[in-house]
Design an enzyme around this catalytic site. Structure first.
Site, mmCIF file in Angstrom:
data_model
loop_
_atom_site.group_PDB
_atom_site.id
_atom_site.type_symbol
_atom_site.label_atom_id
_atom_site.label_comp_id
_atom_site.label_asym_id
_atom_site.label_seq_id
_atom_site.Cartn_x
_atom_site.Cartn_y
_atom_site.Cartn_z
ATOM 1 N N THR A 21 -1.452 11.709 -3.989
ATOM 2 C CA THR A 21 -2.401 11.480 -5.077
ATOM 3 C C THR A 21 -3.433 12.599 -5.092
ATOM 4 O O THR A 21 -3.915 13.024 -4.044
ATOM 5 C CB THR A 21 -3.110 10.124 -4.908
ATOM 6 O OG1 THR A 21 -2.131 9.088 -4.897
ATOM 7 C CG2 THR A 21 -4.079 9.879 -6.050
ATOM 8 N N HIS A 63 -2.536 1.347 -1.225
ATOM 9 C CA HIS A 63 -1.614 1.754 -2.307
ATOM 10 C C HIS A 63 -1.769 0.863 -3.544
ATOM 11 O O HIS A 63 -0.780 0.551 -4.213
ATOM 12 C CB HIS A 63 -0.161 1.700 -1.839
ATOM 13 C CG HIS A 63 0.192 2.692 -0.774
ATOM 14 N ND1 HIS A 63 -0.324 3.970 -0.738
ATOM 15 C CD2 HIS A 63 1.031 2.591 0.284
ATOM 16 C CE1 HIS A 63 0.188 4.624 0.317
ATOM 17 N NE2 HIS A 63 1.000 3.805 0.957
ATOM 18 N N LEU A 66 -7.474 8.553 -0.695
ATOM 19 C CA LEU A 66 -6.368 8.706 -1.628
ATOM 20 C C LEU A 66 -5.098 8.965 -0.835
ATOM 21 O O LEU A 66 -5.139 9.564 0.243
ATOM 22 C CB LEU A 66 -6.611 9.889 -2.585
ATOM 23 C CG LEU A 66 -7.740 9.761 -3.605
ATOM 24 C CD1 LEU A 66 -7.831 11.020 -4.451
ATOM 25 C CD2 LEU A 66 -7.543 8.544 -4.503
ATOM 26 N N ASP A 67 -3.958 8.531 -1.388
ATOM 27 C CA ASP A 67 -2.678 8.763 -0.730
ATOM 28 C C ASP A 67 -2.366 10.251 -0.663
ATOM 29 O O ASP A 67 -2.916 11.055 -1.430
ATOM 30 C CB ASP A 67 -1.553 8.048 -1.487
ATOM 31 C CG ASP A 67 -1.754 6.542 -1.541
ATOM 32 O OD1 ASP A 67 -2.460 6.013 -0.660
ATOM 33 O OD2 ASP A 67 -1.223 5.913 -2.470
ATOM 34 N N VAL A 68 -1.432 10.609 0.195
ATOM 35 C CA VAL A 68 -1.073 12.013 0.397
ATOM 36 C C VAL A 68 -0.586 12.673 -0.889
ATOM 37 O O VAL A 68 -0.842 13.857 -1.126
ATOM 38 C CB VAL A 68 -0.018 12.132 1.526
ATOM 39 C CG1 VAL A 68 1.294 11.454 1.129
ATOM 40 C CG2 VAL A 68 0.223 13.587 1.903
#
Length: 230
Positions: free
Chosen positions: A104, A183, A100-102
């Site tokens: 998210t 993303h 997961l993105d930073v």
């Protein structure tokens, strides 16, 4: 299995430290002090260090509620690794199954089982990932069909795999995708002229984020949850 190897695979001790505790007489096998590193440990042997029984750490399967400003990496970088939030032995044997993105939050699956994590991350397996999405601009109902048909992402060949969009209200929706492109959720909404403001992963396959698991907390998966990944 050699006793020194058994100790190393059951604890954080290195081979040299294992030999040290053996020589000091701290290790017993079925109640008898054993100092030999080459002593053979059987399946039923009870091995203790200072009276505490140890067992080989097998494959582990974990869910975490990822907080914002943490990264799905095995080491701390610009942001803190999710693994550093875990007080667990042999954390270096674990990896994240689907990042997961930073910024998210939500469900992250962590394991030592490479084949199991491949079943989650491989596009060929069609393992759905469901996200709760907040966007900046009002959502049009036509996007349900657009996402179902696939979206053309910038710098990508071909459309995304069909995705399920469930619009909750003007700026909130749930989106289920079966891929894990870079993303991807943010890029899908950007491709239709919108911007993701907040993103939270609720489920991977049939494994649901536990409601009472606070951000940064984790627990081991149940056998049923582990077996649900096929």
């Amino acid at each position: 299995m050699r006793l020194d190897k058994f100790i190393c695979e059951s604890t954080e001790l290195t081979r040299s430290l294992a030999k040290r505790v053996l020589k000091s007489g701290e290790v017993t096998c079925d109640g008898v002090v054993v100092k030999s590193s080459s002593f053979k440990v059987g399946d039923e042997t009870e091995v203790c260090i200072e009276g505490r029984q140890i067992n080989i750490i097998g494959d582990r399967y974990i869910m975490m509620n990822k907080p914002v400003d943490t990264i799905c990496s095995t080491i701390d970088e610009e942001y803190q690794s999710v693994l550093s939030l875990m007080d667990i032995e042999k954390v270096d044997t674990l990896h994240i199954a689907g990042r997961l993105d930073v910024d998210t939050t939500g469900l992250v699956l962590i394991t030592s089982d490479g084949l199991w994590s491949h079943k989650i991350t491989s596009p060929k397996k069609d393992c759905g990932k469901r996200y709760y999405v907040e966007v900046a601009e009002p959502l049009d109902e036509s996007l349900v069909d657009t996402f179902k048909e696939g979206v053309q992402l910038r710098s990508e060949d071909g459309l995304t795999k069909p995705a399920v969009l469930d619009i909750i209200d003007a700026t909130h929706a749930r989106l289920t995708i079966s891929e894990g492109k870079y993303h991807q959720v943010k890029r899908m909404f950007a491709a239709v002229g919108n911007k993701v403001v907040n993103l939270h992963r609720e489920a991977v396959g049939s494994i649901e984020m536990e409601d009472d698991l606070l951000e940064g907390e984790w627990r081991f998966l149940t056998d049923e949850e582990v077996k649900s990944v096929k």
